[in-house]
Design a protein around this motif. Structure first.
Motif, short mmCIF file in Angstrom:
data_model
loop_
_atom_site.label_atom_id
_atom_site.label_comp_id
_atom_site.label_asym_id
_atom_site.label_seq_id
_atom_site.Cartn_x
_atom_site.Cartn_y
_atom_site.Cartn_z
N HIS A 189 0.83 -1.21 0.00
CA HIS A 189 0.00 0.00 0.00
C HIS A 189 0.86 1.25 0.00
CE1 HIS A 189 -3.33 2.73 0.88
NE2 HIS A 189 -2.54 3.27 1.81
N GLU A 217 2.25 1.77 -3.41
CA GLU A 217 1.23 2.23 -4.36
C GLU A 217 0.93 3.71 -4.18
OE1 GLU A 217 -2.01 -0.39 -3.58
OE2 GLU A 217 -1.16 -2.05 -4.75
N MET A 218 0.91 4.17 -2.93
CA MET A 218 0.68 5.58 -2.69
C MET A 218 1.86 6.42 -3.20
SD MET A 218 -2.36 5.95 -1.45
CE MET A 218 -2.73 4.63 -2.63
N LEU A 275 1.43 6.71 -6.95
CA LEU A 275 0.36 7.67 -7.24
C LEU A 275 0.86 9.10 -7.05
CD1 LEU A 275 -2.62 8.31 -7.84
CD2 LEU A 275 -3.08 8.02 -5.38
N ASN A 289 8.65 3.33 -1.20
CA ASN A 289 7.71 4.31 -0.68
C ASN A 289 8.34 5.69 -0.52
OD1 ASN A 289 9.32 3.32 1.47
ND2 ASN A 289 7.83 4.03 2.97
N THR A 325 5.78 7.91 1.82
CA THR A 325 4.43 7.45 2.12
C THR A 325 4.50 6.32 3.15
OG1 THR A 325 4.54 5.96 0.22
CG2 THR A 325 3.49 8.11 -0.11
N THR A 365 -1.04 6.06 4.61
CA THR A 365 -1.25 7.17 3.67
C THR A 365 -2.44 6.83 2.78
OG1 THR A 365 1.12 7.64 3.62
CG2 THR A 365 -0.20 8.53 1.82
N SER A 366 -3.33 7.78 2.62
CA SER A 366 -4.53 7.55 1.80
C SER A 366 -4.46 8.35 0.50
CB SER A 366 -5.78 7.96 2.58
OG SER A 366 -5.79 9.38 2.77
N LYS A 367 -5.34 8.00 -0.42
CA LYS A 367 -5.44 8.76 -1.67
C LYS A 367 -5.81 10.22 -1.37
CE LYS A 367 -6.62 4.92 -4.75
NZ LYS A 367 -7.62 4.37 -5.70
N ASP A 415 -4.91 11.91 1.23
CA ASP A 415 -3.68 12.57 1.68
C ASP A 415 -2.86 13.02 0.49
OD1 ASP A 415 -4.27 12.07 4.41
OD2 ASP A 415 -3.36 10.07 4.26
N VAL A 416 -2.74 12.14 -0.50
CA VAL A 416 -1.99 12.46 -1.72
C VAL A 416 -2.66 13.61 -2.45
CG1 VAL A 416 -1.27 11.60 -3.98
CG2 VAL A 416 -1.04 10.14 -1.95
#
Length: 342
Positions: free
Chosen positions: A260, A263-264, A267, A287, A321, A325-327, A329-330
């Protein structure tokens, strides 16, 4: 809810499942100093993942894991070869040299990786009593620049090192992120690739605190327990360290958290590089994202977000990240990046 930071994965909280494991371990009295069922269970988990012949010792932090493992390899008249950006060289306050008494021999690296050539340049004075004698090589997986050694790159290093009488240590503070990136198992890039000693990271991957020393070389294993105590890394209430690792290594939580975070990071990197003024300075393989952007934008963003200015001369910053960390947050960070150009 407190706004998430991108300065370090050390800034993240505790994964809820890990926190619950700590709560469950807080039941009654058990023997101290690792003579408990939680430490036994966590050790079994490590053996399931990394081989039944490995020896495991839990410690409080990454520096403790690194210097304890390295001291088992190196005497005070000997040396450790690493990159000039290695954590043991640049970020541990001289702990390796202070605790071991030996010397760090560094090689420059543009991508954070040590090479066979970088090791070889320090082997010209073997046998000269006026020079510190190389005895170990230390690599970081992932590197301090967020890059990841391939399995073949690790094997090249370990083969060359062993052929020249050197042990190989791996600083695996973000080892789980590397495994997520490579799509490989933990043994494939450690014991199967020839690593002698591993510092397995937990703090950066959802634990409250704690790292694990995993020794694959039987010649070195006998001293770890004594060095850990001398180095003030033996926890009396060991169950709370161990319970975290037992849960982390159950149901692939270690991999889910790391995947995860990676992936963040991907992104975030994709969104950042949509701005023509921003460019990546390193490939995004874990990350961590390293980018350069104009100094005025850095200064504006620092008023709203916490992150590391990695190289002021290059206007390079590091963004990290985490498992939490969430989408959103990004998106919040990207929105502020856009506003900084207005």
């Amino acid at each position: 809810m407190t706004k998430k930071m991108f300065a370090s994965d050390n800034n993240s909280g505790i994964h809820p499942a890990i926190l619950e494991a700590i709560v469950q371990a807080n039941d009654g009295h058990v023997p101290a100093y690792g003579n408990d069922q939680y430490t036994e269970a966590a050790t079994r988990k490590f053996k399931e993942h990394l081989g039944r012949d490995c020896e495991v010792a839990f410690v409080f932090n990454g520096t403790g894991a690194n210097v304890t493992g390295l001291k088992a390899m190196v005497r005070s008249h000997q040396a450790i070869i690493c990159t000039d950006g290695a954590h043991i060289h640049a970020d541990e306050g001289g702990a390796a040299e202070g605790f071991i008494g030996g010397k760090l021999l560094t090689s420059p690296s543009a991508d954070g990786k040590l090479t066979v050539q970088g090791i070889q340049r320090h082997l010209h004075h073997i046998g000269n009593p006026q020079r510190s004698q190389p005895k170990a090589v230390s690599i970081s997986q992932c590197t301090e620049l967020g890059t990841v050694y391939t399995i073949d790159e690790i094997k090249d290093i370990t083969s060359f090192a062993h052929a020249n009488g050197l042990y190989v240590h791996m600083d695996g503070a973000r080892l789980s992120n590397a495994a997520a990136h490579l799509g490989c198992s933990l043994p494939e890039m450690t014991v199967d690739a020839g690593i002698d000693m591993l510092a397995f990271g937990g703090t950066k991957n959802g634990l409250m605190l704690g790292e694990a020393i995993v020794c694959f070389n039987k010649e070195l294993a006998s001293e770890i327990q004594f060095i850990r105590k001398q180095g003030m890394q033996l926890g009396s209430k060991m169950r709370f360290l161990a319970a975290q690792f037992e849960r982390l290594l159950t149901d692939s939580l270690w991999l889910e958290n790391a995947r995860h975070a990676n992936e963040m990071a991907q992104l975030l990197a994709e969104d950042l590089t949509k701005f023509p003024e921003i460019s990546l300075t390193q490939p995004v393989e874990s990350n961590a994202i390293f980018v350069s952007l104009p100094k005025p934008q850095i200064e504006k963003l620092q008023k709203k977000h916490s992150f590391a200015v990695w190289n002021e001369e290059k206007n390079e910053i590091r963004l990290v990240t985490s498992f939490d960390t969430s989408k959103e947050d990004v998106e919040a960070l990207i929105g502020d990046v856009g506003d900084s150009f207005i």
